[in-house]
Design a protein around this motif. Structure first.
Motif, PDB file in Angstrom:
ATOM      1  N   PRO A   1       0.850  -1.193   0.000  1.00 54.02           N
ATOM      2  CA  PRO A   1       0.000   0.000   0.000  1.00 54.02           C
ATOM      3  C   PRO A   1       0.889   1.247   0.000  1.00 54.02           C
ATOM      4  O   PRO A   1       1.773   1.379   0.843  1.00 54.02           O
ATOM      5  CB  PRO A   1      -0.793  -0.101   1.323  1.00 54.02           C
TER       6      PRO A   1
ATOM      7  N   ALA B   1      -0.591   4.503  -1.235  1.00 54.49           N
ATOM      8  CA  ALA B   1      -1.495   5.514  -1.793  1.00 54.49           C
ATOM      9  C   ALA B   1      -1.713   6.711  -0.861  1.00 54.49           C
ATOM     10  O   ALA B   1      -2.237   7.728  -1.290  1.00 54.49           O
ATOM     11  CB  ALA B   1      -2.850   4.860  -2.109  1.00 54.49           C
ATOM     12  N   GLY B   2      -1.271   6.578   0.393  1.00 56.53           N
ATOM     13  CA  GLY B   2      -1.638   7.578   1.425  1.00 56.53           C
ATOM     14  C   GLY B   2      -1.133   8.982   1.135  1.00 56.53           C
ATOM     15  O   GLY B   2      -0.219   9.173   0.324  1.00 56.53           O
ATOM     16  N   PHE B   3      -1.700   9.946   1.818  1.00 58.72           N
ATOM     17  CA  PHE B   3      -1.373  11.363   1.605  1.00 58.72           C
ATOM     18  C   PHE B   3       0.024  11.742   2.084  1.00 58.72           C
ATOM     19  O   PHE B   3       0.660  12.627   1.538  1.00 58.72           O
ATOM     20  CB  PHE B   3      -2.368  12.249   2.375  1.00 58.72           C
ATOM     21  N   GLY B   4       0.459  11.116   3.179  1.00 56.65           N
ATOM     22  CA  GLY B   4       1.765  11.482   3.738  1.00 56.65           C
ATOM     23  C   GLY B   4       1.745  12.848   4.392  1.00 56.65           C
ATOM     24  O   GLY B   4       2.719  13.605   4.312  1.00 56.65           O
ATOM     25  N   THR B   5       0.651  13.158   5.069  1.00 48.27           N
ATOM     26  CA  THR B   5       0.518  14.511   5.645  1.00 48.27           C
ATOM     27  C   THR B   5       1.562  14.796   6.723  1.00 48.27           C
ATOM     28  O   THR B   5       1.952  15.948   6.912  1.00 48.27           O
ATOM     29  CB  THR B   5      -0.887  14.716   6.258  1.00 48.27           C
ATOM     30  N   ARG B   6       2.031  13.734   7.381  1.00 51.51           N
ATOM     31  CA  ARG B   6       3.016  13.972   8.448  1.00 51.51           C
ATOM     32  C   ARG B   6       4.358  14.452   7.889  1.00 51.51           C
ATOM     33  O   ARG B   6       5.190  14.929   8.638  1.00 51.51           O
ATOM     34  CB  ARG B   6       3.224  12.699   9.290  1.00 51.51           C
TER      35      ARG B   6
ATOM     36  N   LYS C   1       5.552  10.133  -0.428  1.00 52.08           N
ATOM     37  CA  LYS C   1       6.499   9.918   0.675  1.00 52.08           C
ATOM     38  C   LYS C   1       7.281   8.627   0.464  1.00 52.08           C
ATOM     39  O   LYS C   1       8.409   8.502   0.904  1.00 52.08           O
ATOM     40  CB  LYS C   1       5.790   9.904   2.032  1.00 52.08           C
ATOM     41  N   GLU C   2       6.678   7.683  -0.250  1.00 52.60           N
ATOM     42  CA  GLU C   2       7.366   6.405  -0.507  1.00 52.60           C
ATOM     43  C   GLU C   2       8.568   6.590  -1.423  1.00 52.60           C
ATOM     44  O   GLU C   2       9.386   5.698  -1.560  1.00 52.60           O
ATOM     45  CB  GLU C   2       6.381   5.395  -1.126  1.00 52.60           C
TER      46      GLU C   2
ATOM     47  N   GLN D   1      -6.178   3.241  -5.735  1.00 54.08           N
ATOM     48  CA  GLN D   1      -7.186   3.397  -4.680  1.00 54.08           C
ATOM     49  C   GLN D   1      -7.947   4.682  -4.998  1.00 54.08           C
ATOM     50  O   GLN D   1      -7.356   5.757  -5.073  1.00 54.08           O
ATOM     51  CB  GLN D   1      -6.497   3.491  -3.310  1.00 54.08           C
TER      52      GLN D   1
ATOM     53  N   GLY E   1      -8.214   4.678   3.937  1.00 55.19           N
ATOM     54  CA  GLY E   1      -7.476   3.967   4.970  1.00 55.19           C
ATOM     55  C   GLY E   1      -6.773   2.713   4.469  1.00 55.19           C
ATOM     56  O   GLY E   1      -7.010   2.230   3.361  1.00 55.19           O
TER      57      GLY E   1
ATOM     58  N   ASP F   1       5.856   2.753   3.285  1.00 53.59           N
ATOM     59  CA  ASP F   1       6.624   3.834   3.920  1.00 53.59           C
ATOM     60  C   ASP F   1       7.434   3.320   5.102  1.00 53.59           C
ATOM     61  O   ASP F   1       7.881   4.103   5.933  1.00 53.59           O
ATOM     62  CB  ASP F   1       5.680   4.961   4.369  1.00 53.59           C
TER      63      ASP F   1
HETATM   64  P1  UTP Z   1      -0.119   5.754   6.911  1.00 56.50           P
HETATM   65  O1  UTP Z   1      -1.307   5.897   7.757  1.00 56.50           O
HETATM   66  O2  UTP Z   1       1.213   5.881   7.554  1.00 56.50           O
HETATM   67  O3  UTP Z   1      -0.151   6.717   5.643  1.00 56.50           O
HETATM   68  O4  UTP Z   1      -0.230   4.384   6.105  1.00 56.50           O
HETATM   69  P2  UTP Z   1      -0.733   8.146   5.402  1.00 56.50           P
HETATM   70  O5  UTP Z   1      -2.221   8.181   5.502  1.00 56.50           O
HETATM   71  O6  UTP Z   1      -0.127   8.552   4.099  1.00 56.50           O
HETATM   72  O7  UTP Z   1      -0.037   8.955   6.588  1.00 56.50           O
HETATM   73  P3  UTP Z   1      -0.238  10.450   7.072  1.00 56.50           P
HETATM   74  O8  UTP Z   1      -0.851  10.314   8.438  1.00 56.50           O
HETATM   75  O9  UTP Z   1      -1.116  11.177   6.066  1.00 56.50           O
HETATM   76  O10 UTP Z   1       1.152  11.027   7.150  1.00 56.50           O
HETATM   77  C1  UTP Z   1       0.780   3.395   5.946  1.00 56.50           C
HETATM   78  C2  UTP Z   1       0.911   2.988   4.478  1.00 56.50           C
HETATM   79  O11 UTP Z   1      -0.385   2.708   3.931  1.00 56.50           O
HETATM   80  C3  UTP Z   1      -0.620   3.509   2.787  1.00 56.50           C
HETATM   81  C4  UTP Z   1       0.351   4.684   2.878  1.00 56.50           C
HETATM   82  O12 UTP Z   1       0.707   5.146   1.582  1.00 56.50           O
HETATM   83  C5  UTP Z   1       1.535   4.083   3.636  1.00 56.50           C
HETATM   84  O13 UTP Z   1       2.495   3.521   2.758  1.00 56.50           O
HETATM   85  N1  UTP Z   1      -2.036   3.937   2.735  1.00 56.50           N
HETATM   86  C6  UTP Z   1      -2.599   4.576   3.794  1.00 56.50           C
HETATM   87  C7  UTP Z   1      -2.770   3.678   1.593  1.00 56.50           C
HETATM   88  O14 UTP Z   1      -2.257   3.064   0.630  1.00 56.50           O
HETATM   89  N2  UTP Z   1      -4.074   4.117   1.536  1.00 56.50           N
HETATM   90  C8  UTP Z   1      -4.671   4.773   2.570  1.00 56.50           C
HETATM   91  O15 UTP Z   1      -5.878   5.134   2.432  1.00 56.50           O
HETATM   92  C9  UTP Z   1      -3.917   5.011   3.725  1.00 56.50           C
END
Ligand code: UTP
Length: 291
Positions: free
Chosen positions: A8, A10-15, A25-26, A102, A107, A130
């Motif tokens: 996975p 796809a996440g935003f990487g807001t942190r 971020k990946e 996604q 999530g 990540d």
């Molecule tokens: P994280 O919860 O650390 O990713 O998910 P995030 O949502 O990018 O983090 P922040 O809080 O915004 O910084 C762990 C892994 O799951 C993926 C992320 O890309 C990360 O590699 N992920 C997370 C998804 O693929 N889809 C999602 O909806 C959420």
């Protein structure tokens, strides 16, 4: 045999903003490789031959990184840079890499559910895109696969954390069955230290039997209004055995800034060509009290 892995990513990487405003971020470099390349290398070193990456809009750089780059290859060849050429070619030939998008970032559990048709009816690995698992021995995923071969049940990676940090993690309540393996009784999401059944935190790497998809379809949105993987695992536990394994190695969640810096230093110090100079510099920095 575990042949397939899902990453996975796809996440935003807001942190990690603003670094992640326009790059995944990946793809952040640790020493001189993007985080997700370490993750793919761990999967391949563990015997995985087929990788599905779950990505989203704005993650194009991940696709490009694992694709061939003919122009770059031609240029390196022309300049006689054989080592670089080999390392660049290797990236796109390590495994069969596939992508799925996604549609909404609902999530981690939702991201994994996109792998259902690709994975089919076989056990598979999940590696967070990540998170780097650093091990001096066997790769952490391989350690989990060895446990799966004995239990034939889902196995999640676990690490011991101090009690004052349990509130940040999914924690396992499990029966110690020896050799660092725990048979799960329950999973508790982010408990207070007083309520935590143990200090064993789940995360980073997982082996799932394909039944997990049924439970991912059934669960409601949980914490943060997201489809939480832990909720599906808790439901699956009512019908199927699941285990946690305390691996040998160190987990670096590169999606948070402090871990990102630590990972660069730890892996930089390990490198024969960079480590000694970095260590000398760190010593001078500390001695001069410039921190
Ligand atoms: P994280 O919860 O650390 O990713 O998910 P995030 O949502 O990018 O983090 P922040 O809080 O915004 O910084 C762990 C892994 O799951 C993926 C992320 O890309 C990360 O590699 N992920 C997370 C998804 O693929 N889809 C999602 O909806 C959420």
């Amino acid at each position: 045999m575990i042949r397939k892995a899902v990453i996975p990513a796809a996440g935003f990487g807001t942190r990690m903003l603003p670094a992640t405003k326009s790059q995944p971020k990946e793809m952040m470099p640790v020493v001189d490789k993007p985080v997700i390349q370490y993750v793919v290398e761990e999967a391949v070193a563990s015997g995985v031959t087929d990788i599905l990456m779950v990505i989203s809009k704005g993650k194009r750089a991940i696709e490009d990184h694992f694709d061939r780059s003919y122009e770059l290859e031609a240029q390196l060849e022309e300049k006689g840079k054989a080592d670089l050429l080999a390392s660049v070619k290797r990236i796109s030939s390590m495994a069969n890499i596939h992508f799925v998008w996604q549609k909404e970032l609902n999530g981690l559990g939702d991201a994994i559910s996109y792998a259902k048709y690709h994975v089919g009816n076989e056990p598979f690995a999940v590696l967070l895109g990540d998170t780097i698992m650093d091990s001096l021995g066997d790769p952490v995923l391989l350690q989990l696969i060895e446990q799966y071969e004995m239990t034939k049940a889902s196995v999640v990676a676990m690490e011991r954390v101090s009690m004052d940090k349990v509130h940040r993690y999914g924690i396992i309540d499990g029966e110690d069955v020896g050799n660092d393996l725990f048979k799960a009784r329950s999973f508790v999401e982010k408990p207070n230290a007083a309520d935590a059944p143990s200090n064993l935190a789940i995360g980073g790497r997982y082996i799932f039997t394909p039944e997990i998809f049924t439970y991912l379809e059934q669960i409601d949105r949980g914490v943060n209004n997201e489809i939480q993987l832990t909720d599906a695992m808790r439901m699956m536990l009512q019908d199927h055995d699941m285990y946690g394994y305390v691996y040998e190695g160190t987990r670096y969640d590169v999606g948070n800034t402090l871990d990102f810096i630590k990972t660069n230093i730890a892996l930089g110090l390990r490198r024969a060509d960079l480590g000694p100079a970095l260590e000398d510099w760190l010593k001078v920095l500390m001695a001069n009290n410039r921190i």
